[in-house]
Design an enzyme around this catalytic site. Sequence first.
Site, PDB file in Angstrom:
ATOM      1  NE  ARG A 161      -8.363   1.781  -4.846  1.00  0.00           N
ATOM      2  CZ  ARG A 161      -8.082   0.863  -4.230  1.00  0.00           C
ATOM      3  NH1 ARG A 161     -10.110  -0.028  -4.736  1.00  0.00           N
ATOM      4  NH2 ARG A 161      -7.362   0.222  -3.350  1.00  0.00           N
TER       5      ARG A 161
ATOM      6  CB  SER B 250      -0.474  -2.132   3.167  1.00  0.00           C
ATOM      7  OG  SER B 250      -1.523  -2.245   2.852  1.00  0.00           O
TER       8      SER B 250
ATOM      9  CG  ASP C 187      -5.765   3.547   8.812  1.00  0.00           C
ATOM     10  OD1 ASP C 187      -5.103   2.543   9.305  1.00  0.00           O
ATOM     11  OD2 ASP C 187      -4.786   4.089   7.338  1.00  0.00           O
TER      12      ASP C 187
ATOM     13  CG  ASP D 118      -5.605   3.033  -4.371  1.00  0.00           C
ATOM     14  OD1 ASP D 118      -5.619   2.553  -5.261  1.00  0.00           O
ATOM     15  OD2 ASP D 118      -5.484   2.030  -3.536  1.00  0.00           O
TER      16      ASP D 118
END
Length: 410
Positions: free
Chosen positions: A94, A179, A15, A123
């Site tokens: 994050r 994932s 990606d 996210d």
Amino acid sequence: MSKDTVVLAYSGGLDTSCILVWLIEKGYKVVTFQADVGQEEDFEAAKAKALKLGAEKAFVCDCKKEFVEDFIWPGLQANAKYEGRYPMGTALARPCIARNMIERAKLEGAKYISHGATGKGNDQVRFEIACYALYPGVQIIAPWREDEFLARFNGRNDLMEYAAANNIPIKASKSDPWSMDDNLMHISYEAGMLEDPNTESRSDMYTMTCDPEKAPDKPERLSIYFEGGIPISVTNKDDGAKVTGALELFLYLNKIAGKHGVGRIDIVENRFIGMKSRGCYETPGGSVLLDAHEDLELLTMDKEIRRLKEYLSVQFSTQVYEGKWYSPECEYTRGCIAKSQEGVSGTVHLKLYKGNIMITGRESDQSLYNQELVSMDVAGDYQPRDAQGFIRINALRLREFQRLKKLHGN
């Protein structure tokens, strides 16, 4: 006319590699940024790949110690678990990543930040809220929300075709049917086969923990010493090993707890954007510390303070899950929780066995446990007859409630 600079949150995977080339196509100067928060990744290879694909610069920032001390430890002090179950590994990482990426963007004079987060996940919210808070005026390029990008790339197959056409090296086309996102705190698994909440996860999916059924047949005994709600040392009572230092301690607990299959959960949670999602997580070291810390709180913390702190813990967990680490309410909550931890010092003894964490003892010079007072064999500074009035007073409200119900025939 000079090109605008965009700092891209980069992993080196399919990606973000395609997004890197796409941004260059769009006329941007791209600087890639990777934060090392403990994930298993060949950072040098990813950096070299970014430069080969056309990035102006490629940076890797070692954030592991910072992640533990500035983010995991406050989460531990809070006993943070979103909806009472999710230990917050991704959510805590994050704001750490965003803070360091923003620092890089400012140094590079970049007006733009880009990332590869999907338009359905948490996210994107966590990352962008932090960026806007720390870098007013920054602009976000989120390809998976842009019509032009979505029209061109419907999914993985389109990305692989684009990669082939643009000489973007990618790994084998066959991907795992889920994932992953990993860091020091945990590994999360979602999507693919896991989207059916009734499908059992595969035993070969987990990489951080041993299958509890195959874990050692002998338990391992540890003692964890805390000061102010922060772990200071871990002692292995079986082999005598003692580990100190925030990062070293956390890595050690990940290894030992992982060996015993500790820290796996399979849950359905409520994403901030409104949909439910199913995720599987493994949080070995974090699970041990959360259990030990909570046990020590029960020994050392006043009942009413802990009741208030439990409320604050729920608020903190929600704030962090929703990406609001840099909000005034989260800063206030963290301050209150930190204040509550002043007396949370002592040692917790436990053993790990086939996926279980068993607390076996605790000791502290801040202990509020009075053995003489609670003993069934010694009267201590307590008069049993006093309980009679205490009970009657506490029953008064209930008596009045039942009297009113009877009066109205309810």
